[in-house]
Design a protein around this motif. Structure first.
Motif, PDB file in Angstrom:
ATOM      1  N   ARG A  75      27.310  34.118  37.740  1.00 18.36           N
ATOM      2  CA  ARG A  75      28.684  33.886  37.297  1.00 18.36           C
ATOM      3  C   ARG A  75      29.582  35.078  37.606  1.00 18.36           C
ATOM      4  NH1 ARG A  75      30.509  28.727  36.131  1.00 18.36           N
ATOM      5  NH2 ARG A  75      28.619  27.522  35.805  1.00 18.36           N
ATOM      6  N   ASP A  76      28.967  36.262  37.774  1.00 20.87           N
ATOM      7  CA  ASP A  76      29.773  37.433  38.081  1.00 20.87           C
ATOM      8  C   ASP A  76      30.534  37.259  39.388  1.00 20.87           C
ATOM      9  OD1 ASP A  76      28.884  38.606  35.810  1.00 20.87           O
ATOM     10  OD2 ASP A  76      27.431  39.946  36.762  1.00 20.87           O
ATOM     11  N   ALA A  77      30.079  36.311  40.221  1.00 22.53           N
ATOM     12  CA  ALA A  77      30.753  36.069  41.498  1.00 22.53           C
ATOM     13  C   ALA A  77      32.185  35.616  41.273  1.00 22.53           C
ATOM     14  CB  ALA A  77      29.992  35.027  42.305  1.00 22.53           C
ATOM     15  N   LEU A  78      32.463  35.068  40.092  1.00 20.44           N
ATOM     16  CA  LEU A  78      33.801  34.556  39.792  1.00 20.44           C
ATOM     17  C   LEU A  78      34.563  35.470  38.838  1.00 20.44           C
ATOM     18  CD1 LEU A  78      33.044  30.742  39.387  1.00 20.44           C
ATOM     19  CD2 LEU A  78      33.502  32.059  41.448  1.00 20.44           C
ATOM     20  N   VAL A  79      34.129  36.704  38.713  1.00 23.75           N
ATOM     21  CA  VAL A  79      34.793  37.620  37.792  1.00 23.75           C
ATOM     22  C   VAL A  79      36.279  37.729  38.141  1.00 23.75           C
ATOM     23  CG1 VAL A  79      34.320  39.666  39.196  1.00 23.75           C
ATOM     24  CG2 VAL A  79      34.663  39.901  36.731  1.00 23.75           C
ATOM     25  N   GLY A  80      37.099  37.723  37.132  1.00 22.35           N
ATOM     26  CA  GLY A  80      38.542  37.843  37.343  1.00 22.35           C
ATOM     27  C   GLY A  80      39.272  36.523  37.381  1.00 22.35           C
ATOM     28  N   LEU A  81      38.532  35.410  37.454  1.00 18.44           N
ATOM     29  CA  LEU A  81      39.170  34.094  37.478  1.00 18.44           C
ATOM     30  C   LEU A  81      39.378  33.571  36.055  1.00 18.44           C
ATOM     31  CD1 LEU A  81      37.379  32.110  40.344  1.00 18.44           C
ATOM     32  CD2 LEU A  81      39.279  33.724  40.493  1.00 18.44           C
ATOM     33  N   THR A  82      40.479  32.886  35.847  1.00 16.92           N
ATOM     34  CA  THR A  82      40.689  32.212  34.571  1.00 16.92           C
ATOM     35  C   THR A  82      39.780  30.986  34.511  1.00 16.92           C
ATOM     36  OG1 THR A  82      42.410  30.738  35.413  1.00 16.92           O
ATOM     37  CG2 THR A  82      43.119  32.911  34.637  1.00 16.92           C
ATOM     38  N   GLN A  83      39.663  30.373  33.323  1.00 13.75           N
ATOM     39  CA  GLN A  83      38.803  29.200  33.214  1.00 13.75           C
ATOM     40  C   GLN A  83      39.305  28.076  34.108  1.00 13.75           C
ATOM     41  OE1 GLN A  83      35.793  28.823  31.630  1.00 13.75           O
ATOM     42  NE2 GLN A  83      35.832  27.002  32.935  1.00 13.75           N
ATOM     43  N   ARG A  84      40.613  27.877  34.190  1.00 15.49           N
ATOM     44  CA  ARG A  84      41.148  26.817  35.048  1.00 15.49           C
ATOM     45  C   ARG A  84      40.872  27.124  36.510  1.00 15.49           C
ATOM     46  NH1 ARG A  84      41.272  21.946  34.663  1.00 15.49           N
ATOM     47  NH2 ARG A  84      42.903  21.601  33.121  1.00 15.49           N
ATOM     48  N   GLU A  85      41.009  28.395  36.896  1.00 11.18           N
ATOM     49  CA  GLU A  85      40.714  28.777  38.276  1.00 11.18           C
ATOM     50  C   GLU A  85      39.235  28.562  38.591  1.00 11.18           C
ATOM     51  OE1 GLU A  85      44.220  32.185  38.857  1.00 11.18           O
ATOM     52  OE2 GLU A  85      42.198  32.761  38.243  1.00 11.18           O
ATOM     53  N   ARG A  86      38.366  28.792  37.616  1.00 10.59           N
ATOM     54  CA  ARG A  86      36.939  28.539  37.815  1.00 10.59           C
ATOM     55  C   ARG A  86      36.692  27.050  38.046  1.00 10.59           C
ATOM     56  NH1 ARG A  86      32.986  32.467  35.419  1.00 10.59           N
ATOM     57  NH2 ARG A  86      34.127  34.420  35.198  1.00 10.59           N
ATOM     58  N   ASP A  87      37.393  26.220  37.280  1.00 10.14           N
ATOM     59  CA  ASP A  87      37.249  24.772  37.450  1.00 10.14           C
ATOM     60  C   ASP A  87      37.666  24.356  38.860  1.00 10.14           C
ATOM     61  OD1 ASP A  87      36.407  24.573  34.835  1.00 10.14           O
ATOM     62  OD2 ASP A  87      38.368  23.963  34.055  1.00 10.14           O
ATOM     63  N   VAL A  88      38.802  24.891  39.290  1.00  9.39           N
ATOM     64  CA  VAL A  88      39.303  24.563  40.630  1.00  9.39           C
ATOM     65  C   VAL A  88      38.327  25.067  41.693  1.00  9.39           C
ATOM     66  CG1 VAL A  88      41.148  24.998  42.307  1.00  9.39           C
ATOM     67  CG2 VAL A  88      41.724  24.511  39.914  1.00  9.39           C
ATOM     68  N   PHE A  89      37.809  26.272  41.499  1.00  7.74           N
ATOM     69  CA  PHE A  89      36.859  26.831  42.465  1.00  7.74           C
ATOM     70  C   PHE A  89      35.631  25.937  42.608  1.00  7.74           C
ATOM     71  CE2 PHE A  89      32.929  29.056  43.311  1.00  7.74           C
ATOM     72  CZ  PHE A  89      33.211  29.706  44.494  1.00  7.74           C
ATOM     73  N   MET A  90      35.088  25.473  41.474  1.00  5.26           N
ATOM     74  CA  MET A  90      33.874  24.655  41.520  1.00  5.26           C
ATOM     75  C   MET A  90      34.105  23.371  42.312  1.00  5.26           C
ATOM     76  SD  MET A  90      31.672  26.492  39.960  1.00  5.26           S
ATOM     77  CE  MET A  90      30.289  25.554  39.326  1.00  5.26           C
ATOM     78  N   LEU A  91      35.312  22.819  42.209  1.00  3.21           N
ATOM     79  CA  LEU A  91      35.627  21.603  42.957  1.00  3.21           C
ATOM     80  C   LEU A  91      35.894  21.924  44.430  1.00  3.21           C
ATOM     81  CD1 LEU A  91      37.860  19.771  40.323  1.00  3.21           C
ATOM     82  CD2 LEU A  91      35.434  19.416  40.829  1.00  3.21           C
ATOM     83  N   MET A  92      36.529  23.065  44.693  1.00  7.10           N
ATOM     84  CA  MET A  92      36.698  23.519  46.078  1.00  7.10           C
ATOM     85  C   MET A  92      35.348  23.665  46.748  1.00  7.10           C
ATOM     86  SD  MET A  92      39.501  26.580  45.725  1.00  7.10           S
ATOM     87  CE  MET A  92      39.048  27.238  47.322  1.00  7.10           C
TER      88      MET A  92
END
Length: 224
Positions: A150-167
């Motif tokens: 999960r550290d790979a997504l450090v700095g992202l907000t929860q919404r940005e994490r959601d968008v990233f997972m779908l990307m």
């Protein structure tokens, strides 16, 4: 104007690409190169926005040239690279994407496809057909499953994490917007911020990061 460097060891093919591109009002050909080594030198001196790079060339392959150009510590300039290939499922697809290529273009593509490809990657979008995306995902899945990081997504907000997972699952902006019940323009803003925060050049690299970091696996529930 979008400045393009055309790289291919076949002069007649280069001439055709140059003629098509030069006919566009928003595109200019900054230069040409006939092998990978020449491409590296001219990318540094000409600073093109987009490079059309043949995969197989003498002296230095297009993949090695792409890796050298995008990891160049002398120049901070990072052009978008589109690999030119004969087959959409090329043996070197995965290697080229790992080197930082923004996508692939078939050598028998139409002039309209060529122009669209240049404009697409210049705008910051990845140029990757769904079939190639599936191949990339399958390649990643054939490897031993990594421990999720999960550290790979450090700095992202929860919404940005959601968008990233779908990307990372290969979804388009419109598909992500529908899935998360947000406006498409909002999705575009999230995507831009995600790529900037994670220092990713485009969406293709988000797919690679998602699978290599063990963040995305088949059967995982989609964010809502």
């Amino acid at each position: 104007m979008i400045r393009v460097l055309v790289v291919d060891d076949q002069e007649m093919f280069r001439v055709g690409l140059v003629a098509i591109l030069q006919a566009q009002s928003d595109i200019t050909v900054a230069g040409e190169a006939e092998d990978g080594a020449q491409a590296v030198a001219r990318a540094r001196s000409l600073r093109p926005d987009v490079i059309l790079m043949d995969v197989r060339m003498p002296k230095m392959s297009g993949i090695d040239a792409t890796a050298a150009i995008l990891s160049d510590k002398v120049s901070a300039h990072r052009p978008r690279v589109v690999m030119l290939t004969t087959f959409d499922i090329d043996d070197y697809v995965f290697t080229a994407l790992r080197a930082g290529a923004s996508g692939f273009l078939l050598k028998d593509a139409t002039p309209d496809d060529l122009v669209t490809a240049v404009r697409t990657v210049h705008a910051g979008d990845a140029l990757l057909a769904p079939r190639v995306t599936r191949m990339l995902v399958e390649e990643l899945l054939d490897r031993p499953a990594p421990t999720p990081t999960r550290d790979a997504l450090v700095g992202l907000t929860q919404r940005e994490r959601d968008v990233f997972m779908l990307m990372a699952r290969g979804m388009s902006n419109s598909e992500i917007a529908r899935r998360l019940y947000i406006a498409e323009q909002t999705t575009k803003t999230h995507v831009s911020r995600i790529l900037a925060k994670l220092s990713l050049p485009d969406r293709v690299q988000a797919v690679v990061l998602g699978y290599e970091a063990g963040l995305v696996r088949p059967g995982d529930p989609l964010p809502e």
